[in-house]
Each structure stands twice: as structure tokens, then as C-alpha cells.
Design a protein around this motif. Sequence first.
Motif, PDB file in Angstrom:
ATOM      1  N   SER A 120       0.833  -1.199   0.000  1.00  0.00           N
ATOM      2  CA  SER A 120       0.000   0.000   0.000  1.00  0.00           C
ATOM      3  C   SER A 120       0.869   1.252   0.000  1.00  0.00           C
ATOM      4  O   SER A 120       0.562   2.233  -0.677  1.00  0.00           O
ATOM      5  N   PHE A 121       1.961   1.210   0.749  1.00  0.00           N
ATOM      6  CA  PHE A 121       2.909   2.321   0.797  1.00  0.00           C
ATOM      7  C   PHE A 121       3.489   2.598  -0.593  1.00  0.00           C
ATOM      8  O   PHE A 121       3.528   3.737  -1.053  1.00  0.00           O
ATOM      9  N   VAL A 122       3.922   1.557  -1.295  1.00  0.00           N
ATOM     10  CA  VAL A 122       4.510   1.740  -2.628  1.00  0.00           C
ATOM     11  C   VAL A 122       3.467   2.310  -3.586  1.00  0.00           C
ATOM     12  O   VAL A 122       3.759   3.241  -4.343  1.00  0.00           O
ATOM     13  N   TYR A 123       2.251   1.783  -3.527  1.00  0.00           N
ATOM     14  CA  TYR A 123       1.200   2.315  -4.403  1.00  0.00           C
ATOM     15  C   TYR A 123       0.952   3.791  -4.088  1.00  0.00           C
ATOM     16  O   TYR A 123       0.859   4.621  -4.992  1.00  0.00           O
ATOM     17  N   TRP A 124       0.849   4.133  -2.804  1.00  0.00           N
ATOM     18  CA  TRP A 124       0.602   5.513  -2.383  1.00  0.00           C
ATOM     19  C   TRP A 124       1.701   6.438  -2.905  1.00  0.00           C
ATOM     20  O   TRP A 124       1.410   7.519  -3.414  1.00  0.00           O
ATOM     21  N   CYS A 125       2.938   6.018  -2.822  1.00  0.00           N
ATOM     22  CA  CYS A 125       4.042   6.823  -3.351  1.00  0.00           C
ATOM     23  C   CYS A 125       3.905   7.003  -4.857  1.00  0.00           C
ATOM     24  O   CYS A 125       4.209   8.069  -5.399  1.00  0.00           O
ATOM     25  N   GLY A 126       3.419   5.985  -5.548  1.00  0.00           N
ATOM     26  CA  GLY A 126       3.225   6.058  -6.993  1.00  0.00           C
ATOM     27  C   GLY A 126       2.117   7.006  -7.407  1.00  0.00           C
ATOM     28  O   GLY A 126       2.042   7.407  -8.573  1.00  0.00           O
ATOM     29  N   LEU A 127       1.260   7.397  -6.474  1.00  0.00           N
ATOM     30  CA  LEU A 127       0.187   8.336  -6.802  1.00  0.00           C
ATOM     31  C   LEU A 127       0.729   9.692  -7.238  1.00  0.00           C
ATOM     32  O   LEU A 127       0.000  10.480  -7.832  1.00  0.00           O
ATOM     33  N   ALA A 128       2.004   9.944  -7.002  1.00  0.00           N
ATOM     34  CA  ALA A 128       2.626  11.183  -7.475  1.00  0.00           C
ATOM     35  C   ALA A 128       2.548  11.283  -8.997  1.00  0.00           C
ATOM     36  O   ALA A 128       2.617  12.366  -9.565  1.00  0.00           O
ATOM     37  N   TYR A 129       2.371  10.127  -9.663  1.00  0.00           N
ATOM     38  CA  TYR A 129       2.235  10.104 -11.122  1.00  0.00           C
ATOM     39  C   TYR A 129       0.815  10.422 -11.580  1.00  0.00           C
ATOM     40  O   TYR A 129       0.545  10.467 -12.765  1.00  0.00           O
ATOM     41  N   GLY A 130      -0.106  10.584 -10.643  1.00  0.00           N
ATOM     42  CA  GLY A 130      -1.492  10.847 -11.000  1.00  0.00           C
ATOM     43  C   GLY A 130      -2.106   9.642 -11.684  1.00  0.00           C
ATOM     44  O   GLY A 130      -1.915   8.505 -11.258  1.00  0.00           O
ATOM     45  N   LEU A 131      -2.812   9.867 -12.759  1.00  0.00           N
ATOM     46  CA  LEU A 131      -3.473   8.780 -13.470  1.00  0.00           C
ATOM     47  C   LEU A 131      -2.493   7.815 -14.112  1.00  0.00           C
ATOM     48  O   LEU A 131      -2.864   6.718 -14.511  1.00  0.00           O
ATOM     49  N   ASP A 132      -1.236   8.201 -14.223  1.00  0.00           N
ATOM     50  CA  ASP A 132      -0.216   7.351 -14.829  1.00  0.00           C
ATOM     51  C   ASP A 132       0.571   6.544 -13.795  1.00  0.00           C
ATOM     52  O   ASP A 132       1.685   6.109 -14.066  1.00  0.00           O
ATOM     53  N   ASN A 133       0.013   6.363 -12.598  1.00  0.00           N
ATOM     54  CA  ASN A 133       0.695   5.595 -11.559  1.00  0.00           C
ATOM     55  C   ASN A 133       1.080   4.224 -12.117  1.00  0.00           C
ATOM     56  O   ASN A 133       0.219   3.446 -12.510  1.00  0.00           O
ATOM     57  N   PRO A 134       2.372   3.907 -12.153  1.00  0.00           N
ATOM     58  CA  PRO A 134       2.788   2.620 -12.710  1.00  0.00           C
ATOM     59  C   PRO A 134       2.571   1.438 -11.762  1.00  0.00           C
ATOM     60  O   PRO A 134       2.665   0.294 -12.181  1.00  0.00           O
ATOM     61  N   VAL A 135       2.291   1.711 -10.496  1.00  0.00           N
ATOM     62  CA  VAL A 135       2.161   0.645  -9.509  1.00  0.00           C
ATOM     63  C   VAL A 135       0.726   0.111  -9.513  1.00  0.00           C
ATOM     64  O   VAL A 135      -0.220   0.876  -9.376  1.00  0.00           O
ATOM     65  N   PRO A 136       0.542  -1.207  -9.666  1.00  0.00           N
ATOM     66  CA  PRO A 136      -0.807  -1.765  -9.617  1.00  0.00           C
ATOM     67  C   PRO A 136      -1.488  -1.441  -8.277  1.00  0.00           C
ATOM     68  O   PRO A 136      -0.855  -1.473  -7.223  1.00  0.00           O
ATOM     69  N   ARG A 137      -2.789  -1.123  -8.336  1.00  0.00           N
ATOM     70  CA  ARG A 137      -3.543  -0.754  -7.131  1.00  0.00           C
ATOM     71  C   ARG A 137      -3.940  -2.023  -6.384  1.00  0.00           C
ATOM     72  O   ARG A 137      -4.922  -2.683  -6.707  1.00  0.00           O
ATOM     73  N   THR A 138      -3.139  -2.356  -5.397  1.00  0.00           N
ATOM     74  CA  THR A 138      -3.380  -3.531  -4.573  1.00  0.00           C
ATOM     75  C   THR A 138      -2.608  -3.377  -3.270  1.00  0.00           C
ATOM     76  O   THR A 138      -1.589  -2.687  -3.227  1.00  0.00           O
TER      77      THR A 138
END
Length: 130
Positions: free
Chosen positions: A45-63
Amino acid sequence: MKILEVAITQIGVTEDAAHTNMGEAKKYQDAVGLPHNMGYPWCQSFVYWCGLAYGLDNPVPRTGGVLDCWNKAIASPTLDTIAKEDATPQNILPGYQMILKEGATTGHTGIVESVDADGRLHTIEGNSNT
């Protein structure tokens, strides 16, 4: 390297009490839709949250699941993955997600901060110790 820049700002986030998976980490759990009062591990969840900096282009799968993330990544036509046997200091870069498979159903993950010449990874991780 946006994801790494964001991860650095989160160094020091801890749980209310050791091994409870609750407290300030709820913002990460909320990002992937996990109830934060159930004590779910929060490294993915932490890695995904950090990836939110990319906005809609977040490369981290939402899980919130580490192995679920790996499975989604290897099935994705747009994400590159490096298997353990192919990992070398030359092809692992800062900002990459590191995934450790710890068993048939468990794992741990973090964001690569740097790689030593001998291949030692320095990572920033959620749900970890010092």
C-alpha cells in the motif's frame, strides 16, 4: 524518479504500536481500499501511495498484496519486470520497486533508493523496521 522523491518524504512513518499495522499508515491502506482498522500489512500500500505522485499514470498496480502486485506486473504489457536470476546492479535503478517473495502467499516490497556496485540494494520500505 517521482516515486522515490515521495518515498523519501515518508521516512519515519510508523504504526501506533509495533506490529499492529495501524496508525499513520492508514493513509496508505486507504489508497488501495483496505480497511485500516484490520491490521493489514502496508508495505505494498505504501509503494502504491508513493506512486500516486504520477497521477493517473501511476505505474504501480492498485493492490495491498505484494504477490498480487507482482502477478499484475508480469501480466501487464506496459510494465517491465526483472526476475531474480536476471537482476544485476546495472539493470536495477533508483525508483524501481523491489519485491521479495517470502513464501507461497506472502512477500515484502519497497522502493530502491540506490544499488551498490556489489549488488546490495538500499530501499525505502513501509511496514518495516529501522
